[in-house]
Structures are given as structure tokens and as C-alpha cells.
Scaffold this motif. Structure first.
Motif: not given
Lengths: 260, 260
Positions: A64-79
Motif C-alpha cells: 500500500l505504501r508503494q501505491l501511495v508513493d505512486e499516487r494510486v491510492i490515498q491513506r488517511r488514519p482513522g478513515q
DNA sequence: GCCCATTTGTGCGTATGTATG
DNA sequence: GCATACATACGCACAAATGGG
């Protein structure tokens, strides 16, 4: 997007020797790229993934971290984790690694590709040094930018490696996103892209197609694309006629590289 | 480069709230950027780092993985981790995020910067939208590329934020790598760079400085640089006169981004 | 060619911190 | 304050690549 779907996708993308985090990364990427999941969709949370998939929490987080780096997903704590709308959006959003900026300076001009020819060509040719194959499949396109001007694109791949470009109906080729086609065919994403730009006079037939004076200088962009880090997968040359529009290079370059 | 040195550096870069892997990443980056360690140098191995530093193996691996992604180091199983020679090299290697390709097509033309002026300027100006400050410090340079032509660079930063650019002697400014200066001053690397290019006619004084005809079209490059992901740190505008030389954009873009 | 030490690469399980609503 | 969900960190085990004997 539920965990069961992902579980099935994961199996398809799992291959012996391939790290699990890569398989998961590619599975999610495919779900997004193929339009199976829409931007904004919430993914199952880490815990659920770790329970349903045969992958541990830490490994899931790495994917998931890699996908965040690539802007494919966004991750938000608590959400939760959400499919990002920047990267894929819809069908055929950005045709290059670059896009022309619209009047607002925020968005991009829409693009309308048109396939002019598709044929096998014998080398050596411009593609040879990069693709390392003598013969190639050549796809020539004229791509209309907004309602303002057109650019000329020549695209080369190894037909032995990507027969999909040979077999695909021309009509479909027009609407397809080439990078997405390659991703589906190879099960792997294009990570590295080298760009080379300069001012150049295009060949006469290009000038004619773009409806600009002969010997008019254009901006020429060469593209060397790699599957993974080192594996050459396609070569492209694009001519852009003089325009006031700015080209935004998505050089998201995460490399520090020291210099002003 | 031994583990003890790194241990001291690590303390300097550790701040409460900052992840350990970031601190280690920045410490290594600083060692490379400041020239304390030369390209090719072998780093202590993972095990040793995990023993000497107050960081666990997994966390160390995460920091090193990021450095690999950024091409700062290279890691080879069975051998070790080595400082890469591509990223920093020596003093003032590549002045932009782009470099001009030499005749061989493999290397780059050398660059010779010359500072023409450094002064405070009052806004609003080209920098305003990006830097979000009214006044700025403006540094104008002419940069000779090989022995062939020169480019014109205008560089803006917030002097309140980076007083180092105000205080640094002009002579030193000439030889310094601006990105490196920023890294030293902020303890953080520039990760994101947005590039915008188009054909444009430079102002008269620029044409004069570059020794090209007035109203000659040049290639104009706007650079918006960010510290981390979102924090604007400098703004730059570069004019390149017509040339046959290709500009290589190090768009190392790790993002997949779908499109041909 | 084969074994072996070295070093990185992958993966797991767990604990705790932190942002959000 | 509380539940949720991501973020960081630890420690361990084993696999895979490399180079030398």
C-alpha cells in the motif's frame, strides 16, 4: 471493492518468484487501471486484508505504501485507504508523461487520439538502440489537443513481445491507453521513463499532417520507456508544433538529485 | 564511512516526531551531499547498523530502500550497500533537473554557472503563486553549457526562510549546488519538482545576455520545487536558446500513470 | 561444478503511537 | 472519551544472490 475480489485478483497476479507485495500492488493497480473500481472507492482496511489474504500486515503495508508513493491510492488514519482520482481518473486521460495545461493552470486540456497507421517496419530505425530488436511494430497517431492544435506521435514496440498491439482492432487502439494495454499484457507497470527534448524540424509528412509550414521548428520529445527498471518496452517520438500552451512534465521525481 | 560517524550524524538528524527511518535516510543523504563520503564507498552492513544504531533491522532496511529508490545508494546481495555515483558525483554536477546530452549520447555536457545578480525583489512577481510570499530573493545566473551556448536562469526563494542565500558570498554561490544548499539549511531533501515547458520569447535583456537575436523563440522551463511533498521552497525560470542538443529530463517518475 | 560465508531481500507476528470522526 | 484505521517500530526466520575457495 471488497476483499474477496482482491483475493481473486491477487491469485491471478501471483507468480512464483514474485514478491507478495508486488503481486498485491499489481492486483490493486489492475483493479484501478481496468476501471473495476472507481476513484474514491474505499478499500478494505489493513486488518481485513491481512485476514483474508495470505499476506501479513507488514507486507500489505509495504504494498500500500508503494501505491501511495505512486499516487494510486490515498491513506488517511482513522478513515481508510481510498482509490485516488488523480492517477487514472477515467478512460484515456493523459496520453503522455506530460500534459498540456489548461487556462485555469490547474487542469489539463483533453486529448483526442487518431490512429493513422499501424505496420511492421524493418530496422534498423530510431527504435533499434532502445528496444534492441531489428524489426518493430510502428503505430503513427495524430493527437488533437483540446480544439487548438495536434501533435504527431510515432510509437514502436517489439511485436514478438507485445502481439496484443498487432491483434487489437484499430478502432479499439484509438481509445485505448497504451500504458494500460502494456500493463494488462505484461502484468507489470511501467516505472521508468526517460525523456529527451529539443527543438527540431519534423519530416515533411509530419508538417503536412499537423498542418504547419514545412521546415517549421517543432518541439520534439523522445520517450524511452522501461518495464520495471531496466527492461526496454517501447520507444516513442512526439512532435509538438509551436504553441503557447505549457507542457507539464509530471516529473514526480522522488530522487533528491542535488542542484538548483 | 563507518558506523560511528553515522551514529553521530543520526543524532543530529533525529528530532522528536520524526520517524527513525527518515532520520537515518537524511543522515546518509547528508553524508553524501556534503561530500563526506565518496561515491563507491561501502556502507556498514545491515546487521552492524542494527547493532550500533538504536534502530531495528526492519527500520534500517526501510530507510535504505528509500535511498535505493532515490538512487543515492546501491545494494547488492552478498556484497553490501554502496554510495551511488550517479546522484551526487561531485561538485555542481547537474544544475537542473535536466541535463544536456553530450555527443556520445551517454554522458552530459559540463556546466559553468555565473551569478549575474542577487537582490531582494518586491512582489507580486512570477514566484508569488508558488512561494506564497510577497517579497523574494532573486538570483540571476547565466550558465554556460559545454562551450556551445548559455542558458538564463532566474531563481527565487523566500529570504526569511533561507537566509543562507542572502548571506553566502557571491563567489561561493557560483560554485554551490543550490539543492545541496537547501538540503543543508533545511535538513530535508527536495522530493517533488514540477516542470512546465513551452516555447516563448524571452525579455530583451535575456536575449542580450544570451547573445541571441531579439524576439528569438527560446524554450522556457518553469520549475516549482517542493520540500517534501507539498511545501514550496523555490521557483525558477530557465530560458534555453535554440540548440540541437537534447535535454534529458531525469523524470525518474516512479508513478505508473496510464498512457502511451 | 559445488560448498560456504556474507549480505541483502522477503515475510511474519506483534506492540504501540497517532490522527480522525 | 472512545472506536477505528493507519503509521511506526521491533525481532525474528528464512530465502536468494554473490563471490571465493
Amino acid at each position: 471493492m471488497n476483499a474477496i475480489d482482491l483475493s481473486q485478483l491477487l491469485e491471478r497476479f501471483s507468480r512464483p518468484g514474485l514478491p507478495k507485495y508486488t503481486a498485491l500492488h499489481d492486483a490493486v493497480l489492475h483493479a484501478v487501471a481496468s476501471g473495476q473500481v472507481k476513484p474514491g472507492t474505499r478499500m478494505p482496511n489493513e486488518q481485513e486484508l491481512a485476514q483474508v489474504l495470505p499476506i501479513s500486515l507488514g507486507t500489505i503495508q509495504r504494498a500500500l505504501r508503494q501505491l501511495v508513493d505512486e499516487r494510486v491510492i490515498q491513506r488517511r488514519p482513522g478513515q481508510g485507504s481510498f482509490i485516488s482520482d488523480r492517477s487514472s481518473g477515467g478512460q484515456m486521460e493523459h496520453p503522455f508523461h506530460c500534459r498540456f495545461v489548461d487556462d485555469s493552470g490547474q487542469g489539463y486540456l483533453p486529448v483526442f487520439p487518431e490512429v493513422l497507421s499501424r505496420e511492421r517496419v524493418s530496422g534498423p530505425g530510431p527504435w533499434t538502440a532502445h528496444l534492441r530488436c531489428k524489426d518493430a511494430l510502428q503505430i503513427i497517431r495524430r493527437i488533437r489537443i483540446g480544439d487548438e492544435f495536434s501533435v504527431h506521435s510515432a510509437f514502436w514496440v517489439d511485436p514478438l513481445r507485445l502481439p496484443v498491439f498487432v491483434s487489437m482492432p484499430l478502432r479499439q487502439l484509438t481509445s485505448e491507453n497504451f500504458k494500460q494495454v502494456i500493463f494488462r499484457a505484461c502484468g507489470q507497470a511501467i516505472h521508468k521513463v526517460d525523456l529527451f527534448t529539443r527543438q527540431d524540424v519534423p519530416p515533411l509528412e509530419v508538417s503536412k499532417l499537423l498542418d504547419i509550414p514545412a521546415r517549421q521548428f517543432c518541439s520534439s520529445l523522445r520517450v524511452q520507456a522501461f518495464l520495471g527498471e531496466t527492461d526496454p518496452i517501447y520507444y516513442q517520438r512526439i512532435f509538438t508544433p509551436p504553441t503557447e500552451r505549457e507542457l507539464h512534465i509530471v516529473s514526480d521525481s522522488r530522487a533528491p538529485g542535488f542542484a538548483p
